[in-house]
Design a protein around this motif. Structure first.
Motif, PDB file in Angstrom:
ATOM      1  N   THR A 182       0.813  -1.228   0.000  1.00  0.00           N
ATOM      2  CA  THR A 182       0.000   0.000   0.000  1.00  0.00           C
ATOM      3  C   THR A 182       0.844   1.275   0.000  1.00  0.00           C
ATOM      4  O   THR A 182       0.293   2.370   0.032  1.00  0.00           O
ATOM      5  N   THR A 183       2.163   1.124  -0.091  1.00  0.00           N
ATOM      6  CA  THR A 183       3.035   2.305   0.033  1.00  0.00           C
ATOM      7  C   THR A 183       2.805   3.336  -1.068  1.00  0.00           C
ATOM      8  O   THR A 183       2.890   4.533  -0.833  1.00  0.00           O
ATOM      9  N   GLN A 190      -5.226   3.064   0.781  1.00  0.00           N
ATOM     10  CA  GLN A 190      -4.432   2.104   1.574  1.00  0.00           C
ATOM     11  C   GLN A 190      -5.332   1.276   2.472  1.00  0.00           C
ATOM     12  O   GLN A 190      -5.238   0.055   2.528  1.00  0.00           O
ATOM     13  N   VAL A 217       0.614  -0.439   9.353  1.00  0.00           N
ATOM     14  CA  VAL A 217       0.042  -1.350   8.356  1.00  0.00           C
ATOM     15  C   VAL A 217      -0.102  -2.750   8.940  1.00  0.00           C
ATOM     16  O   VAL A 217      -1.150  -3.385   8.826  1.00  0.00           O
TER      17      VAL A 217
END
Ligand code: SF4
Length: 330
Positions: A182-183, A190, A217
């Motif tokens: 999701t960076t 995200q 995360v």
């Protein structure tokens, strides 16, 4: 339950013109079926090189690899390239950080999904296309038949990452490796992507390794967490233990650098002082000592072993301070 993947004392180094880069320096962990392991660390901590090596993607003349990566009874580090090609994308699949770099710009999404399915399954193009449309629906993309005829540049970043997830899950892998999935996405997307991965994983029972620099995360999805620094694991334990009682000063620094709902909102986030170390000439002793607020006399001379925080505990830490001293410093 027996582990699906067991990594024992994995070491990976690269011979370069500037010297030997010890990217991974003796890491061990295991992942059970259906469970999620989060591997966390800054850039250059070795978290990606370790999993790329397990997938057979770092093999080259200048690479030295030792240790074991036992997947379903077979050591992947000793598997032939042909065996690894059969395993990659089928038994073990990966989701990478940048979907635009992972999708071919000249081929439609449909062509790429069909290819991913047919490489591992003896099915007709029509059947693979039907399955591709099902996969796009599963990852939340509307109008799947039309989407199959689109090219990657016609999709937003979040949509492309959904396609990558569909591709990774196409052959119902037993292990999914998500490397900073999701960076490259904005914060709201995200959250959606993490939710989607967790939901699909729960449905399929796939085990997962999620690699990230962001403890926030893994807080969402991981059962177990391994924190890496300078190619080694410095703390490892259940997500609950690690968040409620972090033991290593580096883990605490990582936690202090992210926003948390259980913290006083007026308290400022604290960046980690200093820079990640060189992996060609890392600091002596505990590699974290130049940045560690608790460093003391022995730290530059002794390499701390990864040991239980208490007798019999599965929570492990590599720090020369006693747990009493670490607690007293909180
Ligand atoms: Fe800090 Fe020393 Fe512990 Fe390393 S061994 S984390 S330098 S206190």
């Amino acid at each position: 339950m027996s582990a699906l993947l067991t990594v024992n004392d994995l070491k990976v180094s690269f011979n370069t013109d500037d010297g030997v880069v010890r990217a991974v320096d003796g890491i061990s962990y295991s992942v059970e079926p259906g469970a999620t392991l989060g591997i966390v660390g800054e850039s250059g901590s070795g978290k990606t090189v370790g999993t790329m090596t397990i997938m057979g993607l770092t093999r080259a003349a200048n690479t030295e690899i030792s240790g074991q990566a036992i997947f379903d009874g077979e050591d992947l580090l000793r598997a032939s390239e042909q065996q690894m090609r059969a395993i990659r994308g089928d038994e073990i699949a990966m989701i990478f950080q940048d979907p635009l770099a992972s999708l071919h710009p000249f081929f439609t999404i449909g062509a790429q999904l069909v290819e991913a399915i047919r490489v591992h399954n003896d099915v007709s193009k029509a059947a693979a296309r039907t399955r591709s449309a099902e996969l796009l629906t599963m990852v939340g993309l509307s109008d799947p038949k039309q989407r199959l005829s689109s090219y990657p540049h016609q999709f937003s970043g979040g949509m492309r990452q959904r396609v990558m997830i569909a591709m990774a899950l196409a052959n119902e892998p037993r292990l999914l490796i998500a490397d900073e999935p999701t960076t490259a996405l904005d914060v709201t997307v995200q959250a959606q992507i993490l939710e989607l991965i967790a939901e699909l994983q729960a449905q399929s029972g796939t085990a997962m390794i999620i690699i990230t620099h962001d403890l926030g995360v893994v807080a969402e999805v991981a059962d177990e967490i391994a924190v890496m620094y300078a190619g080694r694991i410095v703390e490892q334990g259940s997500a609950t233990e690690l968040f409620s009682s972090p033991q290593h000063p580096y883990t605490r620094a990582l936690l202090d650098s992210i926003p948390r709902l259980d913290r006083d909102r007026s308290r400022a986030l604290e960046p980690i002082a200093g820079r990640p170390p060189s992996l060609i000439s890392p600091p002596s002793g505990c590699a974290f000592h130049p940045r560690c607020p608790l460093a003391f006399g022995r730290c530059p001379d002794e390499l701390p072993a990864l040991e239980p925080t208490a007798p019999g505990s599965q929570h492990l830490v590599a720090c020369l301070l006693s747990s009493e001293s670490r607690s007293a410093e909180r």
